[in-house]
Design a protein around this motif. Structure first.
Motif, PDB file in Angstrom:
ATOM      1  N   SER A 170       0.825  -1.218   0.000  1.00 35.12           N
ATOM      2  CA  SER A 170       0.000   0.000   0.000  1.00 35.12           C
ATOM      3  C   SER A 170       0.858   1.266   0.000  1.00 35.12           C
ATOM      4  N   GLY A 171       0.222   2.382  -0.315  1.00 41.56           N
ATOM      5  CA  GLY A 171       0.906   3.656  -0.237  1.00 41.56           C
ATOM      6  C   GLY A 171       1.418   3.927   1.172  1.00 41.56           C
ATOM      7  N   THR A 172       0.630   3.537   2.150  1.00 41.35           N
ATOM      8  CA  THR A 172       1.043   3.670   3.549  1.00 41.35           C
ATOM      9  C   THR A 172       2.350   2.932   3.799  1.00 41.35           C
ATOM     10  N   ALA A 173       2.445   1.699   3.271  1.00 39.88           N
ATOM     11  CA  ALA A 173       3.650   0.892   3.464  1.00 39.88           C
ATOM     12  C   ALA A 173       4.844   1.484   2.718  1.00 39.88           C
ATOM     13  N   ILE A 174       4.591   1.955   1.497  1.00 34.76           N
ATOM     14  CA  ILE A 174       5.671   2.565   0.698  1.00 34.76           C
ATOM     15  C   ILE A 174       6.280   3.746   1.453  1.00 34.76           C
ATOM     16  N   ALA A 175       5.409   4.566   2.055  1.00 34.38           N
ATOM     17  CA  ALA A 175       5.876   5.735   2.789  1.00 34.38           C
ATOM     18  C   ALA A 175       6.567   5.344   4.095  1.00 34.38           C
ATOM     19  N   ALA A 176       5.936   4.413   4.832  1.00 38.41           N
ATOM     20  CA  ALA A 176       6.471   4.049   6.149  1.00 38.41           C
ATOM     21  C   ALA A 176       7.877   3.458   6.054  1.00 38.41           C
ATOM     22  N   ARG A 177       8.133   2.699   4.991  1.00 38.64           N
ATOM     23  CA  ARG A 177       9.452   2.045   4.874  1.00 38.64           C
ATOM     24  C   ARG A 177      10.596   3.045   4.784  1.00 38.64           C
ATOM     25  N   VAL A 178      10.323   4.253   4.288  1.00 38.32           N
ATOM     26  CA  VAL A 178      11.411   5.221   4.180  1.00 38.32           C
ATOM     27  C   VAL A 178      11.201   6.411   5.129  1.00 38.32           C
ATOM     28  N   GLY A 179      10.287   6.227   6.097  1.00 42.13           N
ATOM     29  CA  GLY A 179      10.077   7.271   7.100  1.00 42.13           C
ATOM     30  C   GLY A 179       9.429   8.521   6.528  1.00 42.13           C
ATOM     31  N   SER A 180       8.696   8.371   5.434  1.00 41.66           N
ATOM     32  CA  SER A 180       8.015   9.510   4.819  1.00 41.66           C
ATOM     33  C   SER A 180       6.553   9.520   5.254  1.00 41.66           C
ATOM     34  N   THR A 181       5.876  10.620   4.938  1.00 42.08           N
ATOM     35  CA  THR A 181       4.472  10.686   5.328  1.00 42.08           C
ATOM     36  C   THR A 181       3.532  10.322   4.181  1.00 42.08           C
ATOM     37  N   SER A 182       4.025  10.321   2.947  1.00 38.43           N
ATOM     38  CA  SER A 182       3.123   9.980   1.841  1.00 38.43           C
ATOM     39  C   SER A 182       3.878   9.334   0.689  1.00 38.43           C
ATOM     40  N   ALA A 183       3.162   8.471  -0.034  1.00 35.89           N
ATOM     41  CA  ALA A 183       3.752   7.804  -1.188  1.00 35.89           C
ATOM     42  C   ALA A 183       4.097   8.809  -2.287  1.00 35.89           C
TER      43      ALA A 183
END
Lengths: 291, 291
Positions: free
Chosen positions: B179-192
């Motif tokens: 998910s976009g949530t996962a894509i963002a979380a993996r790099v410590g970002s807030t959004s994909a």
């Protein structure tokens, strides 16, 4: 009455099945490495010599896959002599009857829905867990062979993105984690039956190997429930004979993986048809095709 | 003409859709934390005040899940005020029209099949990849909502037996990897979207995060092809707007995971309906239900 043919890598079987699903005649032949069609022809000769042959309306074939239902050809991984072999045309010509072909997992599902554990179920996954892992689907009360005749092939659903390589060329497929072959290989044994005996005697590695198989099956069943909304999974094949050794951990793991409101009540059951599942399933394909 | 309602955790939209799939009126309302049914009633009031209302034959509702199509109730994870809420009965009473309810992924599939990228396809998976991952299935030319109305929920297919925990209670679900949530979380970002910008600028971690999402999507699409024999996967939702950043690695990984004769030609495409997909899909549910 139907004629039924079950094509496997080890043996080819043929029989007559009545409209109630009773197997009335059964013949089999080891699968020849060369010219395997001669075995099919010999078996058809025996069926056609049966006085009941004149009542046969159609022929159903369940074959080891992959197959191509649209083209009527088979390319079983374990029968290298057959690649894109036009089995439907050959059997239609020999018998002068309409022929229905599907993968063996689809045939098993047709049989379990007709006469076995999936009877009366509107939505079910039927699986064979043995040397490999195959299956077929009943959706909305009907068989779902898919356009290719191979649908339900759950053995090649990925359960580990970076899992062990699979003979299909992918990796982490359910089959390479959950099959009898995998159960045996993990503990250096030659058969899942041996591993089951060791597990019953309390061997920790043997128990762990069955547990991992059960876990992968549970994840794949839960995924199938999320994807196509099934009420039950019917499991047959050699590994299912391990009974509670498989079904115990499978039901526990299923509680962990199937958590959605519409998946958490999915049940698992043992297949009912046993050794005749292939032939009864092949005959059932004809009935399902006629719906 | 159809009335359409799209229930989401952030907003609720309603509209009028003609029999050709054109959206003729659109209203929306933020989803209230308390008494969310008041928003539905307000939107219905606006539709019913429209002079075209008298031509409305039926109402379609696509809702964030899970839902229960048989009971006509919804329990959206992201709308805690609604648990087993009898939305179908309430809307039927308010409008005096027949009401069809399905999950939002099912509605999206109905819409893409009616007017979008899956038009003319007999067998397709339609997916939404955004905050979460959802989907719906077209099988044999028909929508497959399943008995619960939630089928196609590919976000909860397991792709890692011991993967990260999923809000659903399971682990290793496609959603928590892709998910976009996962894509963002993996790099410590807030959004994909931010991650996509970084990836386009060559950031290795951002590229790797998109690649892992693409890999998990490829494995799940390949598994779906093995299970139900689809010809294409249509992908919409915010993450699909990343374009080649997602679709490039997705197509490469798909070659690795989809290796069977009947799965290796499965294609992936971008969804066509964009922001109106929810309403057009909700209207399409009515048409599909009437088939």
């Amino acid at each position: 009455m139907y004629a039924a043919i079950d094509i496997g890598g080890t043996k080819i079987a043929a029989g007559l099945v009545d409209s109630g699903g009773e197997l009335l005649a059964r013949h089999e032949h080891p699968t020849p490495a060369e010219e395997p069609v001669t075995a099919v022809e010999a078996l058809l000769g025996r069926l056609m010599a049966d006085p009941r042959w004149e009542r046969v309306r159609a022929v159903g074939i369940g074959s080891a896959g992959p197959i191509d239902a649209a083209k009527g050809t088979i390319s079983p991984v374990n029968i290298p002599a057959w690649r894109d072999f036009p089995l439907v045309a050959r059997v239609a010509e020999a018998t002068d009857r309409p022929v229905t072909l599907a993968g063996d997992g689809v045939a098993m599902a047709a049989g379990e829905h007709w006469r076995g554990a999936a009877r009366g179920r509107e939505n079910a996954l039927c699986m064979v867990v043995s040397t490999g892992v195959g299956g077929g689907l009943i959706l909305g009360g009907r068989l779902r062979p898919g356009p290719s005749g191979n649908a339900g092939h759950i053995g090649h659903m990925c359960v580990e993105l970076d899992g062990p390589p699979c003979p299909c060329g992918s990796r982490g497929c359910l089959e390479v984690v959950a099959s009898g072959t995998a159960i045996a290989a993990r503990v250096g044994s030659t058969s899942a039956i041996e591993v089951a005996e060791a597990a019953r005697a309390g061997d920790a590695a043997a128990l762990a190997s069955f547990d991992l198989s059960a876990k992968a099956l549970a994840a794949a069943i839960a995924g199938t429930a999320a994807l196509v909304d099934i009420e039950t999974a019917v499991i047959g094949g050699g590994v299912s004979k391990a009974g509670d050794l498989l079904f115990g951990p499978l039901r526990e793991h299923l509680k962990e993986y199937a958590r959605l409101s519409f998946t958490r009540d999915v049940t698992v059951q043992t297949a009912a048809l046993g050794g005749d599942a292939g032939l009864i399933g092949a005959a059932a394909l004809v009935g399902h095709a006629e719906v």
